[in-house]
Design a protein around this motif. Structure first.
Motif, PDB file in Angstrom:
ATOM      1  N   CYS A  11      -1.305   5.298  -7.578  1.00 18.06           N
ATOM      2  CA  CYS A  11      -0.459   6.301  -6.841  1.00 18.06           C
ATOM      3  C   CYS A  11       0.553   6.744  -7.820  1.00 18.06           C
ATOM      4  O   CYS A  11       1.494   5.905  -8.209  1.00 18.06           O
ATOM      5  CB  CYS A  11       0.049   5.769  -5.626  1.00 18.06           C
ATOM      6  N   ARG A  14       4.371   7.204  -5.195  1.00 18.37           N
ATOM      7  CA  ARG A  14       5.090   5.773  -4.675  1.00 18.37           C
ATOM      8  C   ARG A  14       4.543   4.702  -5.308  1.00 18.37           C
ATOM      9  O   ARG A  14       4.994   3.484  -4.703  1.00 18.37           O
ATOM     10  CB  ARG A  14       4.853   5.844  -3.126  1.00 18.37           C
ATOM     11  N   CYS A  16       1.815   3.072  -4.215  1.00 16.61           N
ATOM     12  CA  CYS A  16       1.421   2.502  -2.939  1.00 16.61           C
ATOM     13  C   CYS A  16      -0.147   2.020  -2.876  1.00 16.61           C
ATOM     14  O   CYS A  16      -0.574   1.738  -2.044  1.00 16.61           O
ATOM     15  CB  CYS A  16       1.741   3.177  -1.657  1.00 16.61           C
ATOM     16  N   LYS A  32      -4.893   0.433  -0.457  1.00 16.16           N
ATOM     17  CA  LYS A  32      -3.455   0.992  -0.244  1.00 16.16           C
ATOM     18  C   LYS A  32      -2.677   0.009   0.708  1.00 16.16           C
ATOM     19  O   LYS A  32      -3.020  -0.922   1.338  1.00 16.16           O
ATOM     20  CB  LYS A  32      -3.904   1.905   0.942  1.00 16.16           C
ATOM     21  N   ASP A  34       1.254  -0.865   2.553  1.00 17.73           N
ATOM     22  CA  ASP A  34       2.443  -0.042   2.784  1.00 17.73           C
ATOM     23  C   ASP A  34       3.411   0.362   2.004  1.00 17.73           C
ATOM     24  O   ASP A  34       3.819  -0.320   1.033  1.00 17.73           O
ATOM     25  CB  ASP A  34       2.998  -0.801   4.219  1.00 17.73           C
ATOM     26  N   ASP A  35       3.940   1.504   2.121  1.00 28.24           N
ATOM     27  CA  ASP A  35       5.012   2.105   1.232  1.00 28.24           C
ATOM     28  C   ASP A  35       6.141   1.055   1.081  1.00 28.24           C
ATOM     29  O   ASP A  35       6.509   0.538   1.916  1.00 28.24           O
ATOM     30  CB  ASP A  35       5.482   3.304   1.575  1.00 28.24           C
TER      31      ASP A  35
END
Length: 70
Positions: A11, A14, A16, A32, A34-35
């Motif tokens: 990514c 971010r 992420c 993925k 969590d941010d």
């Protein structure tokens, strides 16, 4: 699930998610987080990774993918 493979995507906004490549051409799987929980640096692209977790499928329409920038 436990998978290993080359990191073929990261990514850029971010950090992420990462995408691991497959032994099949044009196949990859995205992991993925969590941010802000883990921030993957762009410099890891091309390195090998081992990941473990729970797999879930999220189907997106073409419009939703375009809006998400995927």
């Amino acid at each position: 699930m436990h998978l290993e493979g080359p990191i073929v995507g990261v990514c850029e906004e971010r950090g992420c998610w990462i995408a691991l490549g497959s032994d099949q051409e044009f196949q990859s799987i995205r992991f993925k987080v969590d941010d802000g929980v883990i921030v993957f640096p762009l410099s890891i692209k091309g390195r090998m990774a081992a990941v473990e977790g729970v797999v879930s499928v999220q189907e997106l329409s073409v419009k939703a993918q375009i809006e998400a920038g995927e």
